[in-house]
Design a protein around this motif. Structure first.
Motif, short mmCIF file in Angstrom:
data_model
loop_
_atom_site.label_atom_id
_atom_site.label_comp_id
_atom_site.label_asym_id
_atom_site.label_seq_id
_atom_site.Cartn_x
_atom_site.Cartn_y
_atom_site.Cartn_z
N GLU A 33 -3.67 4.45 -5.73
CA GLU A 33 -3.14 3.64 -4.22
C GLU A 33 -2.44 2.35 -4.97
OE1 GLU A 33 -3.50 4.71 -1.12
OE2 GLU A 33 -4.50 6.47 -1.89
N THR A 46 0.52 -0.78 -0.38
CA THR A 46 -0.14 0.03 0.00
C THR A 46 0.67 1.22 -0.07
OG1 THR A 46 -0.11 -0.04 2.65
CG2 THR A 46 -2.14 -1.65 1.44
N VAL A 47 0.27 2.82 -0.16
CA VAL A 47 0.85 3.77 0.26
C VAL A 47 1.44 3.71 1.66
CG1 VAL A 47 0.86 6.25 -0.25
CG2 VAL A 47 -0.27 4.44 -1.82
N ASP A 48 1.16 3.59 2.10
CA ASP A 48 1.30 3.56 3.70
C ASP A 48 2.04 2.06 4.12
OD1 ASP A 48 -0.27 5.18 4.35
OD2 ASP A 48 -1.63 4.28 4.92
N GLU A 49 2.48 1.13 3.11
CA GLU A 49 2.83 0.23 3.24
C GLU A 49 3.70 -0.19 2.56
OE1 GLU A 49 2.42 -1.93 7.12
OE2 GLU A 49 0.18 -1.34 6.64
N GLY A 69 6.79 7.79 -1.50
CA GLY A 69 7.64 8.30 -0.67
C GLY A 69 8.67 8.54 -0.72
#
Length: 387
Positions: A300, A153-156, A262
């Motif tokens: 995403e 995911t974008v966060d992970e 990121g």
């Protein structure tokens, strides 16, 4: 007869040799016909000398046996039969030439193996390290989802990837402790190591390079006196093609297509060094970089591209070579890429996303791009087992 010509006088020239006198003596002792009944003073002197020589030789041979020494071997001059056979010597030279020829062929393929002078080419090529492997591996049909792993995911962005535990970016490029080698001081070796680290960072981790911009910092680390190398790299960026590919040195993505998620790229690998030709040091680097990516238009869905690079650089003493002090020369560069298009020749990496269905099906063998035990040879487009 004049005194100086008498055979029994010191300094005279005898009319009969020592061996002949000895033979006459033996015949006399045996009662042979025609032998003198009583040997002359000359004959007795020769006989005594020969006996003394025989006794001395016998004593020397006995001493050799007692002390374990082997009898001296007769000396024979080297010749085409007794010395090193010229055919064998010629064969060794021929094998060396064949090796040099092979390395020269690989250098042509690599287009990155360029020496500052033609005579230095074979001296700076590591055995078996000058090839130009550029094996792209297509993602196929979303291996992460097919294997049942949790999707990134974008966060992970590294979830489900072995790279999750790897170092972040430049922290994963560690420089070994320097020592003097190859006629280079400890400080010069340390300079070569740090410059190689800077080159890896600028070529594979710098945000501007990843966005497809000109990697000026990386180019500035290279020796402008290395014949044609920097100019060739600049041409490959300006006008990329199959034979002139900037991806041989730089990790670049098309900013209109994808962007890195990121500011973290995962890194794993090693760096070593060794003496090159007298007055130089060579640095060997082998690193894998894992890039998490999303589409440029947003979304995403996350893809990962894995790039493994083998790079050999050299730092030369400008007092002995045509070189710029403190600047690196590229000896060889190789790459394996996991999850990129096999057909593209535009100088960018093109990852496949899990939802992509239009990508052509790869026909090559399955390969794990995280496997650092084996180097994947150049060949057909393969299928990565995971990203």
């Amino acid at each position: 007869m004049p005194p100086e010509d008498h055979p029994d006088r010191d300094g005279g020239t005898p009319s009969v040799s020592d061996e002949q006198w000895a033979e006459l003596v033996r015949q006399a002792e045996a009662g042979g016909a025609g032998a003198p009944k009583e040997p002359s003073a000359r004959a007795r002197m020769v006989t005594a000398r020969l006996r003394a020589q025989d006794e001395e030789a016998a004593r020397a041979q006995g001493a050799g046996r007692r002390f374990g020494r082997k009898p001296a071997e007769p000396w024979t001059p080297d010749g085409w039969r007794t010395g090193p056979a010229w055919q064998e010597m010629n064969g060794r030279r021929r094998r060396r030439r064949r090796l040099v020829g092979t390395l020269g062929f690989v250098a042509v393929l690599a287009a990155l193996v360029i020496a500052m002078r033609p005579s230095l080419l074979t001296d700076h090529l590591p055995g078996g390290g000058g090839s130009a492997d550029t094996t792209p591996l297509s993602a196929g049909t979303a291996p992460s989802e097919a294997s049942g792993a949790d999707p990134a995911t974008v966060d992970e962005p590294f979830r489900g990837s072995p790279a999750l535990s790897w170092a972040d970016g430049a922290e994963g490029i560690e420089v070994p402790e320097a020592k003097a080698v190859g006629g280079m001081s400890r400080g010069e070796v340390e300079q070569a190591l740090r410059a190689t680290r800077q080159l890896l960072v600028a070529a594979n981790l710098d945000p501007a390079t990843l966005r497809g911009e000109k990697p000026q910092e990386a180019l500035d680390l290279l020796d402008p006196l290395q014949k044609g190398e920097r100019a060739r790299l600049e041409r490959s960026i300006a006008d990329p093609s199959e034979k002139q590919d900037p991806l041989m040195m730089f990790s670049r993505f098309d900013p209109d297509e994808t962007r890195v998620v990121g500011d973290v790229v995962k890194t794993s690998g090693w760096m070593t060094f060794e003496a090159g030709r007298s007055g130089s040091v060579e640095v060997h680097a082998d690193y894998t970089f894992v890039y998490p990516l999303v589409r440029a238009g947003g979304g995403e869905e996350v893809a990962r591209t894995i790039v493994r690079r083998k790079l050999t650089t050299a730092l030369y003493d400008p007092e002995r070579f045509i070189a710029t002090r403190g600047k690196l020369s590229v000896v060889s560069a190789q790459q394996n890429v996991g999850n990129t298009s096999c057909e593209s020749e535009d100088g960018f990496l093109h990852p496949s996303f899990p939802s992509d269905s239009s990508a052509p099906s790869p026909t090559g063998p399955e390969v794990d791009p995280y496997d650092r035990e084996e180097w994947q040879p150049d060949g057909a487009c393969g299928t990565v087992t995971r990203t």
